[in-house]
Design a protein around this motif. Structure first.
Motif, PDB file in Angstrom:
ATOM      1  N   LEU A  36      13.079  -0.792   3.180  1.00 12.46           N
ATOM      2  CA  LEU A  36      12.245  -1.657   2.351  1.00 12.46           C
ATOM      3  C   LEU A  36      10.956  -2.047   3.073  1.00 12.46           C
ATOM      4  O   LEU A  36       9.879  -2.066   2.465  1.00 12.46           O
ATOM      5  CB  LEU A  36      13.018  -2.926   1.968  1.00 12.46           C
ATOM      6  N   GLU A  37      11.069  -2.341   4.358  1.00 17.03           N
ATOM      7  CA  GLU A  37       9.888  -2.733   5.121  1.00 17.03           C
ATOM      8  C   GLU A  37       8.873  -1.593   5.199  1.00 17.03           C
ATOM      9  O   GLU A  37       7.670  -1.793   4.953  1.00 17.03           O
ATOM     10  CB  GLU A  37      10.291  -3.159   6.531  1.00 17.03           C
ATOM     11  N   LEU A  38       9.351  -0.390   5.505  1.00 12.28           N
ATOM     12  CA  LEU A  38       8.451   0.749   5.639  1.00 12.28           C
ATOM     13  C   LEU A  38       7.810   1.119   4.300  1.00 12.28           C
ATOM     14  O   LEU A  38       6.613   1.431   4.237  1.00 12.28           O
ATOM     15  CB  LEU A  38       9.208   1.954   6.206  1.00 12.28           C
ATOM     16  N   LEU A  39       8.600   1.065   3.240  1.00 10.89           N
ATOM     17  CA  LEU A  39       8.059   1.410   1.927  1.00 10.89           C
ATOM     18  C   LEU A  39       7.052   0.362   1.467  1.00 10.89           C
ATOM     19  O   LEU A  39       6.013   0.709   0.890  1.00 10.89           O
ATOM     20  CB  LEU A  39       9.188   1.535   0.907  1.00 10.89           C
ATOM     21  N   THR A  40       7.324  -0.893   1.725  1.00  9.79           N
ATOM     22  CA  THR A  40       6.385  -1.961   1.361  1.00  9.79           C
ATOM     23  C   THR A  40       5.064  -1.779   2.097  1.00  9.79           C
ATOM     24  O   THR A  40       3.983  -1.947   1.505  1.00  9.79           O
ATOM     25  CB  THR A  40       6.987  -3.340   1.687  1.00  9.79           C
ATOM     26  N   ILE A  41       5.136  -1.436   3.373  1.00 10.39           N
ATOM     27  CA  ILE A  41       3.916  -1.189   4.158  1.00 10.39           C
ATOM     28  C   ILE A  41       3.119  -0.035   3.553  1.00 10.39           C
ATOM     29  O   ILE A  41       1.889  -0.097   3.454  1.00 10.39           O
ATOM     30  CB  ILE A  41       4.281  -0.901   5.625  1.00 10.39           C
ATOM     31  N   CYS A  42       3.815   1.024   3.140  1.00 16.14           N
ATOM     32  CA  CYS A  42       3.139   2.196   2.565  1.00 16.14           C
ATOM     33  C   CYS A  42       2.460   1.854   1.244  1.00 16.14           C
ATOM     34  O   CYS A  42       1.321   2.272   0.994  1.00 16.14           O
ATOM     35  CB  CYS A  42       4.137   3.326   2.349  1.00 16.14           C
ATOM     36  N   VAL A  43       3.141   1.112   0.380  1.00 14.20           N
ATOM     37  CA  VAL A  43       2.556   0.738  -0.914  1.00 14.20           C
ATOM     38  C   VAL A  43       1.345  -0.165  -0.693  1.00 14.20           C
ATOM     39  O   VAL A  43       0.306   0.005  -1.347  1.00 14.20           O
ATOM     40  CB  VAL A  43       3.608   0.046  -1.808  1.00 14.20           C
ATOM     41  N   ASP A  44       1.464  -1.113   0.236  1.00 15.09           N
ATOM     42  CA  ASP A  44       0.327  -1.984   0.552  1.00 15.09           C
ATOM     43  C   ASP A  44      -0.841  -1.169   1.116  1.00 15.09           C
ATOM     44  O   ASP A  44      -2.005  -1.437   0.804  1.00 15.09           O
ATOM     45  CB  ASP A  44       0.738  -3.059   1.557  1.00 15.09           C
ATOM     46  N   GLY A  45      -0.502  -0.173   1.933  1.00  8.97           N
ATOM     47  CA  GLY A  45      -1.543   0.678   2.505  1.00  8.97           C
ATOM     48  C   GLY A  45      -2.263   1.478   1.444  1.00  8.97           C
ATOM     49  O   GLY A  45      -3.494   1.623   1.478  1.00  8.97           O
ATOM     50  N   PHE A  46      -1.516   2.003   0.479  1.00  9.67           N
ATOM     51  CA  PHE A  46      -2.133   2.752  -0.612  1.00  9.67           C
ATOM     52  C   PHE A  46      -3.022   1.838  -1.449  1.00  9.67           C
ATOM     53  O   PHE A  46      -4.121   2.229  -1.864  1.00  9.67           O
ATOM     54  CB  PHE A  46      -1.048   3.381  -1.491  1.00  9.67           C
ATOM     55  N   PHE A  47      -2.564   0.623  -1.689  1.00  8.15           N
ATOM     56  CA  PHE A  47      -3.368  -0.358  -2.420  1.00  8.15           C
ATOM     57  C   PHE A  47      -4.713  -0.573  -1.723  1.00  8.15           C
ATOM     58  O   PHE A  47      -5.766  -0.594  -2.371  1.00  8.15           O
ATOM     59  CB  PHE A  47      -2.599  -1.681  -2.517  1.00  8.15           C
ATOM     60  N   GLN A  48      -4.673  -0.706  -0.402  1.00  9.93           N
ATOM     61  CA  GLN A  48      -5.900  -0.942   0.359  1.00  9.93           C
ATOM     62  C   GLN A  48      -6.833   0.269   0.330  1.00  9.93           C
ATOM     63  O   GLN A  48      -8.059   0.120   0.274  1.00  9.93           O
ATOM     64  CB  GLN A  48      -5.560  -1.314   1.804  1.00  9.93           C
ATOM     65  N   ILE A  49      -6.255   1.482   0.342  1.00 12.32           N
ATOM     66  CA  ILE A  49      -7.081   2.691   0.265  1.00 12.32           C
ATOM     67  C   ILE A  49      -7.827   2.739  -1.064  1.00 12.32           C
ATOM     68  O   ILE A  49      -9.034   2.985  -1.110  1.00 12.32           O
ATOM     69  CB  ILE A  49      -6.199   3.951   0.418  1.00 12.32           C
ATOM     70  N   VAL A  50      -7.108   2.491  -2.144  1.00 15.04           N
ATOM     71  CA  VAL A  50      -7.728   2.514  -3.478  1.00 15.04           C
ATOM     72  C   VAL A  50      -8.763   1.400  -3.599  1.00 15.04           C
ATOM     73  O   VAL A  50      -9.870   1.617  -4.110  1.00 15.04           O
ATOM     74  CB  VAL A  50      -6.657   2.378  -4.572  1.00 15.04           C
ATOM     75  N   LEU A  51      -8.412   0.217  -3.112  1.00 14.63           N
ATOM     76  CA  LEU A  51      -9.321  -0.932  -3.221  1.00 14.63           C
ATOM     77  C   LEU A  51     -10.591  -0.718  -2.409  1.00 14.63           C
ATOM     78  O   LEU A  51     -11.703  -0.988  -2.895  1.00 14.63           O
ATOM     79  CB  LEU A  51      -8.612  -2.198  -2.759  1.00 14.63           C
ATOM     80  N   SER A  52     -10.451  -0.208  -1.185  1.00 11.45           N
ATOM     81  CA  SER A  52     -11.626   0.008  -0.338  1.00 11.45           C
ATOM     82  C   SER A  52     -12.539   1.084  -0.925  1.00 11.45           C
ATOM     83  O   SER A  52     -13.767   0.973  -0.878  1.00 11.45           O
ATOM     84  CB  SER A  52     -11.197   0.396   1.082  1.00 11.45           C
ATOM     85  N   GLY A  53     -11.944   2.146  -1.505  1.00 12.33           N
ATOM     86  CA  GLY A  53     -12.754   3.188  -2.141  1.00 12.33           C
ATOM     87  C   GLY A  53     -13.505   2.652  -3.343  1.00 12.33           C
ATOM     88  O   GLY A  53     -14.685   2.977  -3.547  1.00 12.33           O
ATOM     89  N   ARG A  54     -12.850   1.823  -4.118  1.00 14.02           N
ATOM     90  CA  ARG A  54     -13.491   1.226  -5.290  1.00 14.02           C
ATOM     91  C   ARG A  54     -14.628   0.292  -4.865  1.00 14.02           C
ATOM     92  O   ARG A  54     -15.727   0.330  -5.440  1.00 14.02           O
ATOM     93  CB  ARG A  54     -12.434   0.455  -6.085  1.00 14.02           C
ATOM     94  N   ASP A  55     -14.360  -0.529  -3.844  1.00 15.74           N
ATOM     95  CA  ASP A  55     -15.385  -1.465  -3.368  1.00 15.74           C
ATOM     96  C   ASP A  55     -16.591  -0.724  -2.799  1.00 15.74           C
ATOM     97  O   ASP A  55     -17.746  -1.129  -3.013  1.00 15.74           O
ATOM     98  CB  ASP A  55     -14.797  -2.393  -2.302  1.00 15.74           C
ATOM     99  N   ALA A  56     -16.318   0.378  -2.071  1.00 14.63           N
ATOM    100  CA  ALA A  56     -17.421   1.152  -1.488  1.00 14.63           C
ATOM    101  C   ALA A  56     -18.301   1.746  -2.579  1.00 14.63           C
ATOM    102  O   ALA A  56     -19.535   1.737  -2.474  1.00 14.63           O
ATOM    103  CB  ALA A  56     -16.866   2.258  -0.587  1.00 14.63           C
ATOM    104  N   LEU A  57     -17.678   2.267  -3.627  1.00 18.35           N
ATOM    105  CA  LEU A  57     -18.446   2.849  -4.729  1.00 18.35           C
ATOM    106  C   LEU A  57     -19.291   1.781  -5.421  1.00 18.35           C
ATOM    107  O   LEU A  57     -20.480   1.996  -5.697  1.00 18.35           O
ATOM    108  CB  LEU A  57     -17.508   3.499  -5.735  1.00 18.35           C
ATOM    109  N   LEU A  58     -18.713   0.628  -5.685  1.00 21.31           N
ATOM    110  CA  LEU A  58     -19.451  -0.443  -6.347  1.00 21.31           C
ATOM    111  C   LEU A  58     -20.611  -0.941  -5.488  1.00 21.31           C
ATOM    112  O   LEU A  58     -21.699  -1.219  -5.999  1.00 21.31           O
ATOM    113  CB  LEU A  58     -18.503  -1.599  -6.686  1.00 21.31           C
ATOM    114  N   CYS A  59     -20.380  -1.034  -4.173  1.00 21.99           N
ATOM    115  CA  CYS A  59     -21.457  -1.460  -3.264  1.00 21.99           C
ATOM    116  C   CYS A  59     -22.599  -0.447  -3.263  1.00 21.99           C
ATOM    117  O   CYS A  59     -23.780  -0.820  -3.287  1.00 21.99           O
ATOM    118  CB  CYS A  59     -20.913  -1.647  -1.844  1.00 21.99           C
ATOM    119  N   ASN A  60     -22.238   0.849  -3.252  1.00 24.01           N
ATOM    120  CA  ASN A  60     -23.268   1.894  -3.278  1.00 24.01           C
ATOM    121  C   ASN A  60     -24.034   1.882  -4.594  1.00 24.01           C
ATOM    122  O   ASN A  60     -25.250   2.098  -4.619  1.00 24.01           O
ATOM    123  CB  ASN A  60     -22.626   3.264  -3.062  1.00 24.01           C
ATOM    124  N   LEU A  61     -23.330   1.631  -5.677  1.00 30.83           N
ATOM    125  CA  LEU A  61     -23.997   1.560  -6.977  1.00 30.83           C
ATOM    126  C   LEU A  61     -24.984   0.398  -7.026  1.00 30.83           C
ATOM    127  O   LEU A  61     -26.103   0.529  -7.537  1.00 30.83           O
ATOM    128  CB  LEU A  61     -22.966   1.409  -8.090  1.00 30.83           C
TER     129      LEU A  61
END
Length: 351
Positions: free
Chosen positions: A306-331
């Motif tokens: 559970l701990e490892l899977l939770t870390i992975c899901v949180d990590g994926f969330f951060q990847i998607v969020l950072s990519g979205r934020d970077a695109l919006l900042c560039n726009l």
């Protein structure tokens, strides 16, 4: 009277991805072909590595962790590909941006739902942990408390998280996004859209298996057919078949608890609970002590998973969020630069 023949189903139910990628008479520069090949070969390798050695292994937290790590690697891969293409955001067509932002917000919502369910499962794990801790004293009072905690686990495992059902409409929206936007007069854009197709296919597939594993329902397992022209098509087809067949086989058996690590803990709890109910002398009963030891061991495995899977899901969330934020900042930066350029031109005209 013979029945009229049904119209032939299109090969690509969500649109032909090659119509946008390979218009008649066009050729991609070799450097872009190499960049795309590297990405697609890596994707093929990641998909192949996800094939479960045993069909039932797919319904386990450890396989879900492996799948989420692979998905994170793929999203890092598309990020690196975009950097390699050096395609400025100002050159992105508006429809590409709209599709990307729509997909990203759906993925963020799905991650939140998955995290909610993992948190609920972790709460159930704590019930068992507290129950086993109270059994260490061997006192009747502590046994009563242990019975209460183990009862909490049983209630938790038979309840359902209503948020999981929200994934269904989100997955439907992601499936609709497989219809690629058309690309005109942009070799780099063609490469980007083709690579994004692979990212979306793996993302939708992994999320659909997550939903099946956490909900116990197969109704959102996807059957995406990828054309053989993609180098990763065979790897995906094999993975999709083995995983979906494994999930359907396991869930058809009537399992109320889907993930293997949870099932093992529950089996030990179900064995332990009536022993406490009957007032077993915990200090003397060998079978009771062995059951407690097995429950503790299975609980430790569940805790780590559970701990490892939770870390992975949180990590994926951060990847998607950072990519979205970077695109919006560039726009925003591009919009500001364009505005300043217009003001400068107006100033020169006024002189």
């Amino acid at each position: 009277m013979s029945k009229p023949q049904e119209p032939q189903r299109p090969l690509f139910p969500f649109g032909n991805p090659f119509r946008a990628l390979s218009p008649k008479g066009s050729r991609l520069p070799q450097s872009l072909v190499n960049t795309l090949n590297d990405f697609e070969e890596s994707l093929a390798g990641r998909l192949k590595s996800l094939e479960p050695k045993v069909a039932g292994d797919v319904l386990s937290l450890s396989w879900l962790e492996l799948a989420m790590r692979s998905l994170c690697d793929t999203h890092y891969g598309i990020k690196n590909l975009i950097s390699t293409l050096d395609l400025p955001v100002c050159d992105w067509e508006e429809k590409w941006v709209d599709v990307y932002l729509d997909i990203s917000v759906k993925l963020l919502d799905i991650c939140i739902i998955f995290s909610s369910e993992l948190s609920r499962l972790n709460q159930g794990r704590l019930f068992v942990q507290c129950g086993l801790h109270n059994l260490e004293s061997h006192s009747p009072k502590q046994c009563d408390r242990a019975r209460s905690f183990l009862g909490g686990w049983r209630k938790q495992t038979t309840s359902r998280n209503p948020k999981i059902d929200s994934c269904c409409s989100l997955l439907d929206g992601l499936m609709a996004s497989l219809d690629l936007p058309k690309v005109k007069n942009s070799a780099k854009g063609k490469v980007l859209m083709r690579a994004m197709y692979g990212v979306k296919v793996q993302t939708i597939f992994v999320c659909s298996v997550f939903h099946a594993a956490l909900s116990g329902s197969t109704r959102k397992l996807v059957e995406i057919n990828v054309a053989d022209s993609f180098p990763w098509a065979a790897s995906f087809s094999n993975l999709r078949t083995s995983v979906n067949d494994g999930v359907r086989s396991c869930l058809a058996s009537g399992r109320t608890i889907t993930c293997k690590e949870l099932e093992v803990v529950d089996a030990n709890v179900m064995k332990l609970y009536p022993m406490i109910q009957d007032g077993v002398d915990a200090g003397e009963d060998v079978c009771f002590n062995e059951t407690v030891a097995q429950a503790s061991k299975s609980l430790e495995t569940l805790s780590q998973a559970l701990e490892l899977l939770t870390i992975c899901v949180d990590g994926f969330f951060q990847i998607v969020l950072s990519g979205r934020d970077a695109l919006l900042c560039n726009l925003r930066a591009d919009s500001k630069a364009s505005h300043q350029k217009v003001r400068a031109n107006v100033g020169r005209l006024a002189i």
